[in-house]
Design a protein around this motif. Sequence first.
Motif, mmCIF file in Angstrom:
data_model
loop_
_atom_site.group_PDB
_atom_site.id
_atom_site.type_symbol
_atom_site.label_atom_id
_atom_site.label_comp_id
_atom_site.label_asym_id
_atom_site.label_seq_id
_atom_site.Cartn_x
_atom_site.Cartn_y
_atom_site.Cartn_z
ATOM 1 N N HIS A 144 37.543 60.635 43.898
ATOM 2 C CA HIS A 144 37.796 61.891 44.615
ATOM 3 C C HIS A 144 38.401 61.598 45.991
ATOM 4 O O HIS A 144 39.327 62.287 46.432
ATOM 5 N N LEU A 145 37.862 60.590 46.658
ATOM 6 C CA LEU A 145 38.375 60.230 47.981
ATOM 7 C C LEU A 145 39.817 59.721 47.892
ATOM 8 O O LEU A 145 40.663 60.074 48.726
ATOM 9 N N LYS A 146 40.094 58.898 46.890
ATOM 10 C CA LYS A 146 41.457 58.369 46.736
ATOM 11 C C LYS A 146 42.464 59.503 46.581
ATOM 12 O O LYS A 146 43.569 59.455 47.142
ATOM 13 N N LEU A 198 42.310 62.520 47.785
ATOM 14 C CA LEU A 198 42.570 63.124 49.092
ATOM 15 C C LEU A 198 43.421 62.218 49.966
ATOM 16 O O LEU A 198 44.346 62.675 50.645
ATOM 17 N N LEU A 199 43.121 60.936 49.955
ATOM 18 C CA LEU A 199 43.862 60.000 50.794
ATOM 19 C C LEU A 199 45.335 59.937 50.403
ATOM 20 O O LEU A 199 46.205 59.756 51.257
ATOM 21 N N GLU A 200 45.619 60.093 49.113
ATOM 22 C CA GLU A 200 46.995 60.010 48.623
ATOM 23 C C GLU A 200 47.780 61.287 48.857
ATOM 24 O O GLU A 200 49.015 61.261 48.867
ATOM 25 N N SER A 201 47.081 62.414 49.036
ATOM 26 C CA SER A 201 47.781 63.706 49.084
ATOM 27 C C SER A 201 47.627 64.443 50.411
ATOM 28 O O SER A 201 48.137 65.553 50.555
ATOM 29 N N ALA A 229 31.369 50.376 50.743
ATOM 30 C CA ALA A 229 32.471 49.447 51.004
ATOM 31 C C ALA A 229 33.803 50.198 51.053
ATOM 32 O O ALA A 229 34.672 49.891 51.888
ATOM 33 N N PHE A 230 33.974 51.181 50.174
ATOM 34 C CA PHE A 230 35.196 51.999 50.188
ATOM 35 C C PHE A 230 35.292 52.746 51.511
ATOM 36 O O PHE A 230 36.368 52.811 52.130
ATOM 37 N N HIS A 231 34.189 53.324 51.952
ATOM 38 C CA HIS A 231 34.182 54.016 53.245
ATOM 39 C C HIS A 231 34.629 53.076 54.366
ATOM 40 O O HIS A 231 35.468 53.442 55.194
#
Length: 273
Positions: free
Chosen positions: A145-147, A149-152, A175-177
């Motif tokens: 879900h985060l990816k 948002l980060l891409e768009s 770790a992703f955060h």
Amino acid sequence: MTIPTVKLNNGVEIPQLGFGVFQVPDDETTAAVTAALQAGYRSIDTAAVYGNEAGVGRALAASGLPREELFVTTKVWNTDQGYDATLRAFDASLAKLGLDHVDLYLIHWPTPARDLYPESWRALERLARDGRIRAAGVSNFQPAHLKRLLESSELTPAVNQIELHPGLQQAELRAFHAEHGIATEAWSPLAQGAVLDDPEITAIASRTGRSPAQVVLRWHLQLGNIVIPKSVTPARIRQNLDVFDFELTDEEMASIAATDRGLRTGPDPDEFN
């Protein structure tokens, strides 16, 4: 007492330890938040679905504290997702809180079956541009879900508020955060009490002369998590704040790390809608 702060990716600072009001009835919320503010808390976390934003607002208004000393978080609920609906929901929350802005506004769940969180995020970006929220974030978002948002999106979430406690340590997500500059905030930091009788935690509590809850909160703080314990008992509210005058050793931190068992007290974010 000075509570440490965490600097978010937009420069806004949030107290590392705040007060949550999940499952507190509105008619009890004012007294609970008042007790928290009197104890020294300055960060209050609520949500539209909790039904107690008005109770929070009454306590804030009665406190006499300057608005700039307070950090207020609320969240848009699943049924209000979408661009226009999120903006309307924000207006409703602001009115109940009696504020002209909130410090942090979160999308409460990704609700993937609805597939509206990207539109809700656009609404949060607008609220941030308009100065009606100081920081925009999400709650219960998984890496996928985060990816998205980060891409768009132009704006990276400042916070992801997730279920996090010794029984569910979410190492991959944390770790992703860290990789993307997203602060980790823990809800249910004590697993609704389910981790407080863990032998490792009770042993540390015995050695340090602290309660198991204080040990767990100290563990969160040393990991760098933002944490929002909830209680309606004034003595417990004060005790949960009394965690800044001791430290866990590396060995004690490691022993708590070994208690992770994938224990969820709430829904699975990939399935909850």
